[in-house]
Design a protein around this motif. Structure first.
Motif, PDB file in Angstrom:
ATOM      1  N   LEU A 250       0.872  -1.167   0.000  1.00  0.00           N
ATOM      2  CA  LEU A 250       0.000   0.000   0.000  1.00  0.00           C
ATOM      3  C   LEU A 250       0.910   1.219   0.000  1.00  0.00           C
ATOM      4  CD1 LEU A 250      -2.621  -1.004   2.733  1.00  0.00           C
ATOM      5  CD2 LEU A 250      -2.895  -1.103   0.262  1.00  0.00           C
ATOM      6  N   VAL A 251       0.713   2.122  -0.956  1.00  0.00           N
ATOM      7  CA  VAL A 251       1.576   3.291  -1.065  1.00  0.00           C
ATOM      8  C   VAL A 251       0.729   4.543  -0.830  1.00  0.00           C
ATOM      9  CG1 VAL A 251       3.264   4.503  -2.482  1.00  0.00           C
ATOM     10  CG2 VAL A 251       2.914   2.040  -2.794  1.00  0.00           C
ATOM     11  N   ALA A 252       0.905   5.131   0.357  1.00  0.00           N
ATOM     12  CA  ALA A 252       0.219   6.378   0.729  1.00  0.00           C
ATOM     13  C   ALA A 252      -1.269   6.346   0.368  1.00  0.00           C
ATOM     14  CB  ALA A 252       0.904   7.577   0.073  1.00  0.00           C
ATOM     15  N   VAL A 253      -1.941   5.295   0.810  1.00  0.00           N
ATOM     16  CA  VAL A 253      -3.347   5.104   0.452  1.00  0.00           C
ATOM     17  C   VAL A 253      -4.263   5.870   1.410  1.00  0.00           C
ATOM     18  CG1 VAL A 253      -5.206   3.395   0.366  1.00  0.00           C
ATOM     19  CG2 VAL A 253      -2.988   2.871  -0.658  1.00  0.00           C
TER      20      VAL A 253
ATOM     21  N   HIS B 186     -13.558  -3.470  -3.410  1.00  0.00           N
ATOM     22  CA  HIS B 186     -14.967  -3.181  -3.150  1.00  0.00           C
ATOM     23  C   HIS B 186     -15.165  -1.752  -2.658  1.00  0.00           C
ATOM     24  CE1 HIS B 186     -16.178  -7.158  -4.057  1.00  0.00           C
ATOM     25  NE2 HIS B 186     -15.432  -7.697  -3.119  1.00  0.00           N
ATOM     26  N   GLU B 187     -14.046  -1.051  -2.492  1.00  0.00           N
ATOM     27  CA  GLU B 187     -14.096   0.341  -2.061  1.00  0.00           C
ATOM     28  C   GLU B 187     -13.068   1.064  -2.919  1.00  0.00           C
ATOM     29  OE1 GLU B 187     -16.436   2.185   0.270  1.00  0.00           O
ATOM     30  OE2 GLU B 187     -15.786   0.542   1.554  1.00  0.00           O
ATOM     31  N   SER B 188     -13.459   2.211  -3.465  1.00  0.00           N
ATOM     32  CA  SER B 188     -12.507   2.912  -4.329  1.00  0.00           C
ATOM     33  C   SER B 188     -11.425   3.586  -3.474  1.00  0.00           C
ATOM     34  CB  SER B 188     -13.242   3.953  -5.156  1.00  0.00           C
ATOM     35  OG  SER B 188     -13.776   4.924  -4.299  1.00  0.00           O
ATOM     36  N   VAL B 189     -10.259   3.728  -4.066  1.00  0.00           N
ATOM     37  CA  VAL B 189      -9.139   4.362  -3.364  1.00  0.00           C
ATOM     38  C   VAL B 189      -9.178   5.852  -3.698  1.00  0.00           C
ATOM     39  CG1 VAL B 189      -6.620   4.460  -3.193  1.00  0.00           C
ATOM     40  CG2 VAL B 189      -7.775   2.256  -3.492  1.00  0.00           C
ATOM     41  N   THR B 190      -9.218   6.717  -2.682  1.00  0.00           N
ATOM     42  CA  THR B 190      -9.266   8.160  -2.939  1.00  0.00           C
ATOM     43  C   THR B 190      -7.907   8.661  -3.413  1.00  0.00           C
ATOM     44  OG1 THR B 190     -10.872   8.307  -1.152  1.00  0.00           O
ATOM     45  CG2 THR B 190      -9.967  10.384  -1.962  1.00  0.00           C
ATOM     46  N   ASP B 191      -6.861   8.146  -2.790  1.00  0.00           N
ATOM     47  CA  ASP B 191      -5.523   8.605  -3.116  1.00  0.00           C
ATOM     48  C   ASP B 191      -4.528   7.492  -2.808  1.00  0.00           C
ATOM     49  OD1 ASP B 191      -3.907  10.488  -4.133  1.00  0.00           O
ATOM     50  OD2 ASP B 191      -4.033  11.893  -2.455  1.00  0.00           O
ATOM     51  N   GLY B 192      -3.463   7.391  -3.628  1.00  0.00           N
ATOM     52  CA  GLY B 192      -2.438   6.394  -3.363  1.00  0.00           C
ATOM     53  C   GLY B 192      -2.578   5.181  -4.266  1.00  0.00           C
ATOM     54  N   ASP B 193      -1.708   4.198  -4.065  1.00  0.00           N
ATOM     55  CA  ASP B 193      -1.688   3.019  -4.929  1.00  0.00           C
ATOM     56  C   ASP B 193      -1.742   1.724  -4.137  1.00  0.00           C
ATOM     57  OD1 ASP B 193      -1.544   4.068  -7.593  1.00  0.00           O
ATOM     58  OD2 ASP B 193       0.418   4.861  -7.045  1.00  0.00           O
ATOM     59  N   VAL B 194      -2.376   0.730  -4.753  1.00  0.00           N
ATOM     60  CA  VAL B 194      -2.427  -0.611  -4.174  1.00  0.00           C
ATOM     61  C   VAL B 194      -1.702  -1.545  -5.135  1.00  0.00           C
ATOM     62  CG1 VAL B 194      -3.916  -2.513  -3.465  1.00  0.00           C
ATOM     63  CG2 VAL B 194      -4.638  -0.154  -3.062  1.00  0.00           C
ATOM     64  N   LEU B 195      -0.680  -2.249  -4.638  1.00  0.00           N
ATOM     65  CA  LEU B 195       0.062  -3.186  -5.485  1.00  0.00           C
ATOM     66  C   LEU B 195      -0.113  -4.597  -4.944  1.00  0.00           C
ATOM     67  CD1 LEU B 195       1.634  -0.365  -5.879  1.00  0.00           C
ATOM     68  CD2 LEU B 195       3.488  -1.802  -6.692  1.00  0.00           C
ATOM     69  N   ILE B 196      -0.378  -5.522  -5.864  1.00  0.00           N
ATOM     70  CA  ILE B 196      -0.439  -6.929  -5.476  1.00  0.00           C
ATOM     71  C   ILE B 196       0.508  -7.690  -6.384  1.00  0.00           C
ATOM     72  CG2 ILE B 196      -1.927  -8.954  -5.350  1.00  0.00           C
ATOM     73  CD1 ILE B 196      -4.001  -7.109  -4.154  1.00  0.00           C
ATOM     74  N   HIS B 197       1.426  -8.408  -5.786  1.00  0.00           N
ATOM     75  CA  HIS B 197       2.482  -9.084  -6.542  1.00  0.00           C
ATOM     76  C   HIS B 197       3.148  -8.105  -7.508  1.00  0.00           C
ATOM     77  CE1 HIS B 197       1.846 -13.622  -5.787  1.00  0.00           C
ATOM     78  NE2 HIS B 197       1.596 -12.924  -4.714  1.00  0.00           N
ATOM     79  N   ASN B 198       3.454  -6.933  -6.988  1.00  0.00           N
ATOM     80  CA  ASN B 198       4.175  -5.912  -7.738  1.00  0.00           C
ATOM     81  C   ASN B 198       3.415  -5.361  -8.945  1.00  0.00           C
ATOM     82  OD1 ASN B 198       6.502  -4.354  -7.657  1.00  0.00           O
ATOM     83  ND2 ASN B 198       7.464  -5.517  -9.315  1.00  0.00           N
ATOM     84  N   ARG B 199       2.106  -5.559  -8.971  1.00  0.00           N
ATOM     85  CA  ARG B 199       1.304  -5.035 -10.071  1.00  0.00           C
ATOM     86  C   ARG B 199       0.320  -4.021  -9.486  1.00  0.00           C
ATOM     87  NH1 ARG B 199      -3.202  -6.852 -13.051  1.00  0.00           N
ATOM     88  NH2 ARG B 199      -3.564  -8.480 -11.521  1.00  0.00           N
TER      89      ARG B 199
END
Lengths: 351, 279
Positions: free
Chosen positions: A31-34, A78-91
């Protein structure tokens, strides 16, 4: 609770991915600054960053409204991210559909489809993919076997107990071969006995499959028992992320020390320290710091006895002492005692 | 048992008994009088017992029967179409309210208002508007449209109750397992709300079958059952209309029983399918 020896759970999971050159796949989830805010209002999740190493059991721990479930739901999509990034297996999956992220979510209420049998529930994602009936039922049976529900495969959800429903929900999630399984308070609906049993089961399955589990809970006991990585949250922020032992022995601040339990948070010479209750003593001084106090309550807990005391200013402390030590010279409620601890047991907390 | 009953029990029992008498008493009179003897009139006493009025009803050009056969067919046709449209539109409206959208409240309240405004004026208004537009009312558009203003709010409320009770996590779980919106509807939502969908159809049919205030001025040529009956009852001299009452009640009960049997066999078939797996 043993599975067939010829049944290798790892075969049910995706092939190991080839390593990426930069080695960033050390983490299953990043999770990057989510952040998450609703309608521009207060932030439910406030700029959190977190890395969950490969194949780990991670618990998001915190009180109601701390943002742990929102974080999980953002991971699931199931919930939108307002700000930041979500990575799963580097994607980067920040804007990806829930089913395209490599995650699968187990809902708090299990959300088993009431009109489908356990088998059809487990086979649901394969039906969506267009897998032929015989094939998808065979596959679903394998996963029901993994969770020891194959003998009740033809029952409807209403005919299953809470624990059995949970096992079916687990099979239904795992059959999608997730890289990361997300569990929203999976044990909270079970009675205490079953809760401990299922806890062991979840850990067994996680270890066998070798994938990452992210588990939301408000029970510190559950988090300490299960986690490779405990993430303590409060007010939408991460208070501390570390191994269970680190979080318990070296809480980063007063909130963590209090929430994780078993700690006294004490002001010593103008700074806050935590002292584990099991390191504190009643009656006999251990040297170190002594506080005259009065016993206000005694809780027998089997191997340990928890004693609550109050000093002359009305501040409360608690000590956990072994039953043998307690019964050697049991204090009574109202007795004047000395509450003491050693300076080396003080753990300095962040202001 | 053996607990003493309170006064309120007796008071409420009395109210309930009065309700039953008011509801079923007159109906039983109608049913009974429909078997009036050939010499009997439209009220008690019964002069013998016969099925002569049913025979009159089914005789072509029977006395006092008017155009009842054709109006029954018209009502059936209208009811079936209104029921189908009510079900489909109600389903769509209900589904649209699964997500909040701007103007949603306006849609909701304007539909509710249509339950409150007097039907006769709705019907008159539609007819007046058609007149101003120089159009002639026809059952297949203005008739159906007028009745939908009555049946749709009920369908909407049925959907709200059914969907409101449905756990939102079922949909999320389906999404999580890879279902697109159509598959989600087909495999999860529809099976769960099927009883409500059948309920909407039935509500649509019954509200159309007995409705005349709105449809009356907009149906064009050719009466429906309630219109024809109102006309015939005003000039009735024989108990033949009571035979209509008996038969139409029988028809409605049959509809209800068939619906119940259908849903019951649906559940049964599902159960059988599961047991077959066991073997």
């Amino acid at each position: 609770m043993k599975i067939d020896t010829d049944f290798n759970a790892k075969n049910l999971m995706p092939e190991a991915e080839p390593p990426v050159e930069d080695g960033a796949t050390k983490y299953d989830v990043e999770l990057v600054a989510v952040s998450k805010s609703y309608d521009g209002g207060a932030k439910a999740v406030d700029t959190i960053s977190l890395r969950i190493p490969k194949a780990s059991y991670c618990c998001l721990l915190g009180p109601s409204g701390c943002g742990k479930t929102t974080t999980l739901r953002m991971l699931a999509g199931h919930e939108s991210v307002t700000d930041g990034d979500v990575l799963i297996h580097n994607r980067n999956v920040t804007d990806g559909a829930p089913s395209a992220r490599g995650t699968s979510m187990m809902f708090q209420s299990y959300a088993l489809f009431p009109h489908l049998s356990a088998l059809d529930n487990a086979a649901f994602s394969l039906k969506i993919k267009g897998v032929k009936k015989a094939e998808r039922h065979a596959k679903a049976m394998e996963f029901l076997k993994l969770v020891q529900m194959d003998h009740l495969a033809h029952r409807m959800p209403a005919q299953l107990s809470g624990g059995q429903q949970q096992r079916v929900a687990l099979a239904r999630s795992l059959i999608t071969r997730p890289k990361v399984l997300l569990l929203d308070e999976p044990l909270s609906a079970l009675d205490p006995f079953l809760r401990v049993l299922m806890r062991t089961e979840l850990k067994r399955i996680q270890t066998e499959l070798g994938i990452t589990f992210v588990h939301v809970t408000h029970s510190q006991e559950e988090a300490l028992a299960l986690s490779d990585l405990v993430v303590v949250m409060s007010d939408g922020q991460i208070m501390q992320a570390g191994s269970a032992r680190d979080v318990f022995e070296k809480p980063s601040n007063a909130f963590v020390a209090k929430f994780i339990g078993g700690h006294n948070v004490i002001d010593v010479e103008g700074r806050k320290v935590s002292v584990r209750a099991d390191k504190c003593r009643i009656v006999q001084s251990v040297g170190g710091t002594n506080i005259p106090a009065e016993v206000t309550n005694i809780e027998y807990q089997g191997p340990m006895v928890r004693i609550l005391v109050k000093d002359s200013d009305g501040k409360e402390y608690h000590a956990q002492i072994s039953d043998s030590r307690f019964f050697a010279d049991p204090p009574v409620i109202g007795e004047k005692v000395t509450f003491s601890w050693m300076p080396e047991d003080e753990w300095r907390l962040a202001a | 048992m053996g607990t003493k009953r309170t006064t309120s029990f007796y008071v409420l029992s009395f109210v309930f008994a009065a309700f039953l008498i008011f509801l079923y008493g007159p109906m039983f009179c109608v049913y009974l009088l429909s078997f009036q003897g050939p010499e009997g009139g439209m009220s008690f006493p019964m002069r013998g017992f016969s099925t002569v009025w049913f025979e009159t009803l089914f005789t072509a050009g029977g006395r006092g029967v008017g155009d009842i056969h054709n109006s029954f067919i018209r009502s059936l046709r209208l009811g079936a179409i209104v029921a189908l449209l009510t079900m489909l539109i109600g389903l769509a409206v209900g589904m649209s309210f699964r997500r909040r959208y701007p103007g949603g409240n306006f849609v909701f309240y304007s539909a509710i208002v249509s339950m409150i405004v007097p039907g006769i004026f709705v019907g008159f208004g539609i007819s007046l508007t058609l007149n101003m537009l120089g159009m002639r009312p026809q059952w297949w558009y203005s008739g159906i449209g007028a009745q939908l203003t009555w049946s749709l709010p009920f369908a909407m409320l049925i959907m709200f109750i059914i969907l409101g009770r449905m756990d939102k996590s079922y949909e999320e779980a389906a999404t999580d397992l890879g279902a697109n919106s159509f598959q989600r509807f087909q495999y999860v939502i529809l099976p769960l709300i099927l009883p409500g969908v059948i309920g909407m159809f039935m509500a649509g049919f019954t509200s159309s079958y007995e409705e005349a205030a709105r449809a009356g001025l907009n149906i064009g040529t050719g009466n429906t059952m309630p219109m024809e009956l109102t006309g015939l009852l005003g000039a009735a001299t024989t108990p033949v209309m009571f035979a209509v009452g008996t038969l139409t009640t029988l028809f409605m009960f049959t509809m209800v029983i068939v619906t119940l049997l259908a849903s019951w066999s649906l559940a049964k078939r599902r159960q059988l399918r599961l047991t077959a797996h066991h073997a």
